[in-house]
Design a protein around this motif. Structure first.
Motif, PDB file in Angstrom:
ATOM      1  N   PRO A 103       5.239  10.392   0.349  1.00 19.18           N
ATOM      2  CA  PRO A 103       4.617   9.101   0.658  1.00 19.18           C
ATOM      3  C   PRO A 103       5.516   7.974   0.164  1.00 19.18           C
ATOM      4  O   PRO A 103       6.422   8.204  -0.651  1.00 19.18           O
ATOM      5  CB  PRO A 103       3.304   9.142  -0.134  1.00 19.18           C
ATOM      6  CG  PRO A 103       3.509  10.157  -1.186  1.00 19.18           C
ATOM      7  CD  PRO A 103       4.530  11.123  -0.678  1.00 19.18           C
ATOM      8  N   LYS A 104       5.304   6.765   0.652  1.00 22.47           N
ATOM      9  CA  LYS A 104       6.111   5.638   0.183  1.00 22.47           C
ATOM     10  C   LYS A 104       5.267   4.378   0.084  1.00 22.47           C
ATOM     11  O   LYS A 104       4.234   4.249   0.767  1.00 22.47           O
ATOM     12  CB  LYS A 104       7.319   5.421   1.070  1.00 22.47           C
ATOM     13  CG  LYS A 104       7.044   4.764   2.409  1.00 22.47           C
ATOM     14  CD  LYS A 104       8.350   4.445   3.115  1.00 22.47           C
ATOM     15  CE  LYS A 104       8.129   3.268   4.053  1.00 22.47           C
ATOM     16  NZ  LYS A 104       9.325   2.783   4.678  1.00 22.47           N
ATOM     17  N   LYS A 139       0.836  -1.202   0.000  1.00 20.31           N
ATOM     18  CA  LYS A 139       0.000   0.000   0.000  1.00 20.31           C
ATOM     19  C   LYS A 139       0.868   1.248   0.000  1.00 20.31           C
ATOM     20  O   LYS A 139       2.033   1.211   0.401  1.00 20.31           O
ATOM     21  CB  LYS A 139      -0.965   0.001   1.172  1.00 20.31           C
ATOM     22  CG  LYS A 139      -0.369   0.353   2.508  1.00 20.31           C
ATOM     23  CD  LYS A 139      -1.444   0.476   3.561  1.00 20.31           C
ATOM     24  CE  LYS A 139      -1.105   1.583   4.533  1.00 20.31           C
ATOM     25  NZ  LYS A 139      -2.137   1.960   5.421  1.00 20.31           N
ATOM     26  N   GLU A 140       0.272   2.352  -0.449  1.00 22.63           N
ATOM     27  CA  GLU A 140       0.951   3.638  -0.393  1.00 22.63           C
ATOM     28  C   GLU A 140       0.592   4.299   0.927  1.00 22.63           C
ATOM     29  O   GLU A 140      -0.580   4.416   1.279  1.00 22.63           O
ATOM     30  CB  GLU A 140       0.531   4.537  -1.556  1.00 22.63           C
ATOM     31  CG  GLU A 140       1.316   5.830  -1.577  1.00 22.63           C
ATOM     32  CD  GLU A 140       1.032   6.675  -2.796  1.00 22.63           C
ATOM     33  OE1 GLU A 140       0.548   7.817  -2.600  1.00 22.63           O
ATOM     34  OE2 GLU A 140       1.279   6.202  -3.918  1.00 22.63           O
ATOM     35  N   VAL A 141       1.609   4.738   1.657  1.00 24.80           N
ATOM     36  CA  VAL A 141       1.407   5.352   2.967  1.00 24.80           C
ATOM     37  C   VAL A 141       1.620   6.860   2.838  1.00 24.80           C
ATOM     38  O   VAL A 141       2.641   7.310   2.310  1.00 24.80           O
ATOM     39  CB  VAL A 141       2.394   4.775   4.003  1.00 24.80           C
ATOM     40  CG1 VAL A 141       2.133   5.360   5.383  1.00 24.80           C
ATOM     41  CG2 VAL A 141       2.298   3.269   4.041  1.00 24.80           C
ATOM     42  N   SER A 142       0.661   7.619   3.350  1.00 27.35           N
ATOM     43  CA  SER A 142       0.719   9.087   3.267  1.00 27.35           C
ATOM     44  C   SER A 142       1.797   9.645   4.193  1.00 27.35           C
ATOM     45  O   SER A 142       2.233   8.985   5.142  1.00 27.35           O
ATOM     46  CB  SER A 142      -0.637   9.681   3.653  1.00 27.35           C
ATOM     47  OG  SER A 142      -0.858   9.513   5.042  1.00 27.35           O
ATOM     48  N   VAL A 143       2.190  10.879   3.927  1.00 25.44           N
ATOM     49  CA  VAL A 143       3.178  11.574   4.750  1.00 25.44           C
ATOM     50  C   VAL A 143       2.681  11.697   6.191  1.00 25.44           C
ATOM     51  O   VAL A 143       3.433  11.449   7.146  1.00 25.44           O
ATOM     52  CB  VAL A 143       3.494  12.968   4.155  1.00 25.44           C
ATOM     53  CG1 VAL A 143       4.366  13.780   5.102  1.00 25.44           C
ATOM     54  CG2 VAL A 143       4.167  12.836   2.802  1.00 25.44           C
ATOM     55  N   ASP A 144       1.392  12.046   6.361  1.00 23.81           N
ATOM     56  CA  ASP A 144       0.836  12.187   7.715  1.00 23.81           C
ATOM     57  C   ASP A 144       0.924  10.878   8.491  1.00 23.81           C
ATOM     58  O   ASP A 144       1.276  10.872   9.680  1.00 23.81           O
ATOM     59  CB  ASP A 144      -0.623  12.657   7.653  1.00 23.81           C
ATOM     60  CG  ASP A 144      -0.748  14.118   7.240  1.00 23.81           C
ATOM     61  OD1 ASP A 144       0.252  14.860   7.337  1.00 23.81           O
ATOM     62  OD2 ASP A 144      -1.859  14.513   6.808  1.00 23.81           O
TER      63      ASP A 144
END
Length: 168
Positions: free
Chosen positions: A153-154, A126-131
């Motif tokens: 994000p990563k 999954k892509e994880v948000s900066v927050d």
């Protein structure tokens, strides 16, 4: 002639006793059980993959794909506030697998870093948000400087565990 027969009987008895002792030792080794603490759904320690094999399975996934697997690893990091997530190494790579727990239904002990575990559940990317990345860094006790460096994000190797066994 009697001496030869007696010698053969003694030799056969010695070999039979030695074989029985070796068989007993092998059976004793087989019955040594590993003790685990269990969290979440009841799972077994049978038929699990190594962390490296699990990582190979992740390489076949795209964002949105899921795969039901069970694998063993060692805890790199655990949420220092509640134990609501843990990070496991992805084989011999620098990547980690972010493990959360099904329905937020159970947590890991806060002092479980370095312990060996077997996890069963759903593997996905999954892509994880900066927050969210900043939140995890905060939970892990990272410094303000380290948290401020998180700007993009990563893609993350993720896992939703329905059950965990942790070696005692």
């Amino acid at each position: 002639m009697k001496k030869l027969v007696l010698l053969a009987v003694l030799l056969a008895t010695t070999v039979a006793c030695k074989t029985n002792k070796e068989e007993k030792k092998n059976k004793e080794k087989e019955t040594v059980a590993v003790a685990y603490d269990s969290f979440g759904d009841k799972i077994t320690d049978a038929d699990y993959l190594s962390a490296a094999d699990a990582y190979a399975k992740y390489q076949t996934l795209k964002a949105g794909d899921t795969l039901n697997i069970k694998f063993a690893s060692k805890i790199n990091e655990v949420c220092s506030k509640k134990g609501c997530w843990m990070k496991l190494p992805a084989g011999d790579t620098d990547e980690t697998i972010m493990v959360r727990f099904k329905d937020y239904g159970f947590f890991m002990p806060l002092d479980s870093k370095g312990r060996e575990v077997i996890v069963e559940g759903k593997a996905f990317v999954k892509e994880v948000s900066v927050d969210e990345l900043k939140h995890y860094a905060e939970d892990a006790g990272k410094s303000e400087e380290e948290i401020a460096k998180i700007t993009e994000p990563k893609l993350e190797l993720a896992f939703e565990a329905n059950g965990v066994l942790m070696k005692q």
